[in-house]
Design a protein around this motif. Sequence first.
Motif, PDB file in Angstrom:
ATOM      1  N   TRP A   1     -51.353  12.006 -62.492  1.00  0.00           N
ATOM      2  CA  TRP A   1     -52.509  12.457 -61.753  1.00  0.00           C
ATOM      3  C   TRP A   1     -53.560  12.848 -62.766  1.00  0.00           C
ATOM      4  O   TRP A   1     -53.320  13.744 -63.764  1.00  0.00           O
ATOM      5  CB  TRP A   1     -52.144  13.514 -60.572  1.00  0.00           C
ATOM      6  N   GLY A   2     -54.747  12.316 -62.705  1.00  0.00           N
ATOM      7  CA  GLY A   2     -56.107  13.024 -63.257  1.00  0.00           C
ATOM      8  C   GLY A   2     -56.075  12.303 -64.702  1.00  0.00           C
ATOM      9  O   GLY A   2     -56.725  12.861 -65.468  1.00  0.00           O
ATOM     10  N   SER A   3     -55.374  11.231 -65.078  1.00  0.00           N
ATOM     11  CA  SER A   3     -55.626  10.624 -66.347  1.00  0.00           C
ATOM     12  C   SER A   3     -55.193   8.848 -66.016  1.00  0.00           C
ATOM     13  O   SER A   3     -54.155   8.856 -65.172  1.00  0.00           O
ATOM     14  CB  SER A   3     -54.331  11.201 -67.109  1.00  0.00           C
ATOM     15  N   ASP A   4     -55.747   8.186 -66.675  1.00  0.00           N
ATOM     16  CA  ASP A   4     -55.713   6.786 -66.779  1.00  0.00           C
ATOM     17  C   ASP A   4     -54.560   6.347 -67.838  1.00  0.00           C
ATOM     18  O   ASP A   4     -54.043   5.225 -67.758  1.00  0.00           O
ATOM     19  CB  ASP A   4     -56.782   5.962 -67.052  1.00  0.00           C
ATOM     20  N   ARG A   5     -54.140   7.216 -68.577  1.00  0.00           N
ATOM     21  CA  ARG A   5     -53.134   6.861 -69.779  1.00  0.00           C
ATOM     22  C   ARG A   5     -51.567   6.864 -68.924  1.00  0.00           C
ATOM     23  O   ARG A   5     -51.609   7.864 -68.028  1.00  0.00           O
ATOM     24  CB  ARG A   5     -53.057   7.609 -71.017  1.00  0.00           C
ATOM     25  N   LYS A   6     -50.650   6.146 -69.810  1.00  0.00           N
ATOM     26  CA  LYS A   6     -49.560   6.369 -69.049  1.00  0.00           C
ATOM     27  C   LYS A   6     -48.603   6.375 -70.293  1.00  0.00           C
ATOM     28  O   LYS A   6     -48.903   5.989 -71.430  1.00  0.00           O
ATOM     29  CB  LYS A   6     -49.257   4.972 -68.353  1.00  0.00           C
ATOM     30  N   ASP A   7     -47.130   6.993 -70.076  1.00  0.00           N
ATOM     31  CA  ASP A   7     -46.043   6.929 -70.991  1.00  0.00           C
ATOM     32  C   ASP A   7     -45.538   5.632 -70.673  1.00  0.00           C
ATOM     33  O   ASP A   7     -45.232   5.375 -69.684  1.00  0.00           O
ATOM     34  CB  ASP A   7     -45.151   8.131 -70.615  1.00  0.00           C
ATOM     35  N   LYS A   8     -45.099   4.984 -71.851  1.00  0.00           N
ATOM     36  CA  LYS A   8     -44.406   3.620 -71.661  1.00  0.00           C
ATOM     37  C   LYS A   8     -43.219   3.611 -72.859  1.00  0.00           C
ATOM     38  O   LYS A   8     -43.674   4.002 -74.048  1.00  0.00           O
ATOM     39  CB  LYS A   8     -45.517   2.584 -72.012  1.00  0.00           C
ATOM     40  N   LEU A   9     -42.274   2.980 -72.627  1.00  0.00           N
ATOM     41  CA  LEU A   9     -41.173   2.863 -73.297  1.00  0.00           C
ATOM     42  C   LEU A   9     -40.729   1.349 -73.191  1.00  0.00           C
ATOM     43  O   LEU A   9     -40.167   1.055 -71.857  1.00  0.00           O
ATOM     44  CB  LEU A   9     -40.282   3.723 -73.327  1.00  0.00           C
ATOM     45  N   VAL A  10     -40.642   0.501 -74.090  1.00  0.00           N
ATOM     46  CA  VAL A  10     -39.852  -0.685 -73.910  1.00  0.00           C
ATOM     47  C   VAL A  10     -38.951  -0.703 -75.172  1.00  0.00           C
ATOM     48  O   VAL A  10     -39.164  -0.573 -76.416  1.00  0.00           O
ATOM     49  CB  VAL A  10     -41.195  -1.916 -74.103  1.00  0.00           C
ATOM     50  N   GLN A  11     -37.432  -1.271 -74.657  1.00  0.00           N
ATOM     51  CA  GLN A  11     -36.545  -1.449 -75.763  1.00  0.00           C
ATOM     52  C   GLN A  11     -36.021  -2.913 -75.624  1.00  0.00           C
ATOM     53  O   GLN A  11     -35.565  -2.782 -74.460  1.00  0.00           O
ATOM     54  CB  GLN A  11     -35.544  -0.208 -75.959  1.00  0.00           C
ATOM     55  N   VAL A  12     -35.548  -3.655 -76.395  1.00  0.00           N
ATOM     56  CA  VAL A  12     -35.129  -4.784 -76.179  1.00  0.00           C
ATOM     57  C   VAL A  12     -33.891  -4.716 -77.674  1.00  0.00           C
ATOM     58  O   VAL A  12     -34.412  -4.522 -78.634  1.00  0.00           O
ATOM     59  CB  VAL A  12     -35.946  -5.954 -76.277  1.00  0.00           C
ATOM     60  N   GLY A  13     -32.840  -5.371 -77.502  1.00  0.00           N
ATOM     61  CA  GLY A  13     -31.805  -5.472 -78.429  1.00  0.00           C
ATOM     62  C   GLY A  13     -30.925  -6.458 -78.154  1.00  0.00           C
ATOM     63  O   GLY A  13     -30.723  -7.033 -77.057  1.00  0.00           O
ATOM     64  N   TYR A  14     -30.418  -7.069 -79.178  1.00  0.00           N
ATOM     65  CA  TYR A  14     -29.471  -8.175 -79.365  1.00  0.00           C
ATOM     66  C   TYR A  14     -28.245  -7.658 -80.397  1.00  0.00           C
ATOM     67  O   TYR A  14     -28.424  -7.210 -81.553  1.00  0.00           O
ATOM     68  CB  TYR A  14     -29.964  -9.579 -79.743  1.00  0.00           C
ATOM     69  N   SER A  15     -26.876  -7.907 -79.786  1.00  0.00           N
ATOM     70  CA  SER A  15     -25.743  -7.426 -80.844  1.00  0.00           C
ATOM     71  C   SER A  15     -24.866  -8.465 -80.993  1.00  0.00           C
ATOM     72  O   SER A  15     -24.738  -9.162 -79.697  1.00  0.00           O
ATOM     73  CB  SER A  15     -25.165  -6.001 -80.234  1.00  0.00           C
ATOM     74  N   GLY A  16     -24.181  -8.926 -81.902  1.00  0.00           N
ATOM     75  CA  GLY A  16     -23.176  -9.711 -82.074  1.00  0.00           C
ATOM     76  C   GLY A  16     -22.124  -9.499 -83.256  1.00  0.00           C
ATOM     77  O   GLY A  16     -22.386  -8.694 -83.865  1.00  0.00           O
ATOM     78  N   SER A  17     -21.793 -10.632 -83.544  1.00  0.00           N
ATOM     79  CA  SER A  17     -20.844 -10.598 -84.822  1.00  0.00           C
ATOM     80  C   SER A  17     -20.688 -12.004 -85.272  1.00  0.00           C
ATOM     81  O   SER A  17     -20.888 -12.866 -85.137  1.00  0.00           O
ATOM     82  CB  SER A  17     -19.544  -9.891 -84.550  1.00  0.00           C
ATOM     83  N   TYR A  18     -20.586 -12.155 -86.850  1.00  0.00           N
ATOM     84  CA  TYR A  18     -20.301 -12.938 -87.586  1.00  0.00           C
ATOM     85  C   TYR A  18     -19.132 -12.704 -88.578  1.00  0.00           C
ATOM     86  O   TYR A  18     -19.147 -11.984 -89.380  1.00  0.00           O
ATOM     87  CB  TYR A  18     -21.425 -13.371 -88.314  1.00  0.00           C
ATOM     88  N   GLY A  19     -17.905 -13.580 -87.935  1.00  0.00           N
ATOM     89  CA  GLY A  19     -16.846 -13.002 -88.526  1.00  0.00           C
ATOM     90  C   GLY A  19     -16.207 -11.832 -88.219  1.00  0.00           C
ATOM     91  O   GLY A  19     -16.241 -11.177 -87.203  1.00  0.00           O
ATOM     92  N   ARG A  20     -16.003 -10.743 -89.296  1.00  0.00           N
ATOM     93  CA  ARG A  20     -15.793  -9.428 -89.045  1.00  0.00           C
ATOM     94  C   ARG A  20     -17.035  -8.423 -89.163  1.00  0.00           C
ATOM     95  O   ARG A  20     -16.970  -7.256 -89.204  1.00  0.00           O
ATOM     96  CB  ARG A  20     -14.560  -9.034 -90.077  1.00  0.00           C
ATOM     97  N   VAL A  21     -18.142  -8.948 -89.627  1.00  0.00           N
ATOM     98  CA  VAL A  21     -19.154  -8.253 -89.583  1.00  0.00           C
ATOM     99  C   VAL A  21     -20.160  -8.256 -88.388  1.00  0.00           C
ATOM    100  O   VAL A  21     -20.277  -9.293 -87.902  1.00  0.00           O
ATOM    101  CB  VAL A  21     -20.194  -8.836 -90.885  1.00  0.00           C
ATOM    102  N   GLY A  22     -20.406  -6.891 -87.906  1.00  0.00           N
ATOM    103  CA  GLY A  22     -21.255  -6.812 -86.678  1.00  0.00           C
ATOM    104  C   GLY A  22     -22.640  -6.730 -86.938  1.00  0.00           C
ATOM    105  O   GLY A  22     -22.982  -5.931 -88.030  1.00  0.00           O
ATOM    106  N   TYR A  23     -23.482  -6.995 -85.988  1.00  0.00           N
ATOM    107  CA  TYR A  23     -24.970  -6.876 -86.378  1.00  0.00           C
ATOM    108  C   TYR A  23     -25.654  -6.386 -85.032  1.00  0.00           C
ATOM    109  O   TYR A  23     -25.089  -6.812 -83.902  1.00  0.00           O
ATOM    110  CB  TYR A  23     -25.671  -7.950 -87.024  1.00  0.00           C
ATOM    111  N   ASN A  24     -26.826  -5.767 -85.311  1.00  0.00           N
ATOM    112  CA  ASN A  24     -27.634  -5.374 -84.205  1.00  0.00           C
ATOM    113  C   ASN A  24     -29.110  -5.476 -84.428  1.00  0.00           C
ATOM    114  O   ASN A  24     -29.458  -4.772 -85.557  1.00  0.00           O
ATOM    115  CB  ASN A  24     -27.334  -4.148 -83.692  1.00  0.00           C
TER     116      ASN A  24
END
Length: 488
Positions: free
Chosen positions: A178-201
Amino acid sequence: AAVPTLLREGTWRYSATAGQFRSGDERYRGNAERPYFVQGTLARGLPKDFSVYGGATLSRGYQAGMMGMGKNMYGFGAVSLDLTHARTEEQGDKTLSGQSLRALYSKTIDDTGTTFRMAGYRYSTSGFRTFSESVEMRYAAENLLPFFNRRSEVRLDLAQPLGDWGSLYASARQQSYWGSDRKDKLVQVGYSGSYGRVGYNIFYSQVSNLRGPANRQVMLTLSIPLGSNVNASYAVSRNNQGRVTHQAGVSGSAWDDFRLTYGLTVDRSNEDGSNGSANLTYKGRSGQVNLSRSQGQGYGQTNFSVAGGLVAHGEGVTLSQPLGETIALVRVPKASGVGIESQSGVSTDATGHAVVPNLTPYRNNRLALLTQDLDDKVEVKHAAREVVPTRGAVVLAPYETSVGYRLMLTLTNPQGRPLPFGARIDNEAGQEVGVVGPEGQAYVTGAGETGTLKVIWGDRAGAQCQVSYRVPAQDVAAPIHEMKEICR
């Protein structure tokens, strides 16, 4: 599908809290007033997958009450709706009052494994204040600081497994004031997987708030196994201000029960230079030892700590690792140094007692002895037990042991024929210590160096006999002693 407000039919959930409020906002911490308050909640699971819940917060200058209802609608998902009314006293005996409406929704799609959750949607009238906002509002008014209270809030979470291709996840939050046009925003996007025994994110986040500029960051992390108990990791991140950070680390454990764990981390950024840290933790029978060291430009810090627990019981006092909420007292008579499966560093003391910390309440907890730790003269009847403790309990897990020599006897009658299969073998105290097997062979535990055993295969006088034995002196150290004896 489920939301946090749902309960199974006939279940109660309740809580009561009393304390003193302290702001989590750095601007107000140590300066704002710290009012005392009481808070209570109550919820009940109803038939047909309905739940009702409510609560109240009471403090000097602030009162709030909430009522709500939840419903599991199966194919459609789960939803709940609640309304909170709050009354806040301002300076000068002015009073504000308002309402806040909140909805929760959750749904999992079985065919694809997609999980969707609207973690919260809130719409508040201009006079509504949360408890923390009421404290911060009064401090802001006294110090002529700007103050904005929440108007609406939306939180969304999405998780999508991709099978062999890994998984994708995303979350978003937006909060207006109330009383402000600004907003708090949070956006998070992630991808996780593995290649052989190596995991990545791969991870991307964008954060903007009411008072500061937006911050965007992208990060890549790798996890690389170097051995059965050693892992290496690497992470690199960059934000929109040009800050680049690299971090590398190694962590692992030692001994079969992982009682020793260690870690080493080094990071470097183009703004702060290099720094590093190392840590070592040892979990023993009577406690836990932690040692850590961190070093950077212009500073260094070393930490050393010892932690443990103590349980007093009818047979004495047992030292242990830090206890946790729910624990088990293991009792293995006359067996010291016996470990517990899946419990790092836990073993029985000189009296045969050990404490297993951090059990799961209201669930089966399997406590299995490491039988390879038993002395050659100690035999345990059942090496594993299951306990189901209530929350906060100290549950006893006793094991039955026999202490003495292990004998492999071949028993015959005076005519040289094997004794009947299945005949019971008792010691001098009348305790069963073995059973006759095929060809008159019998495995006997807990036997003395010399003694007399009774073999019984019926109720009549001729259906039992006695055998006297002596373990040969040159064979005392053997784990199992093989002898042929005549039962008379």
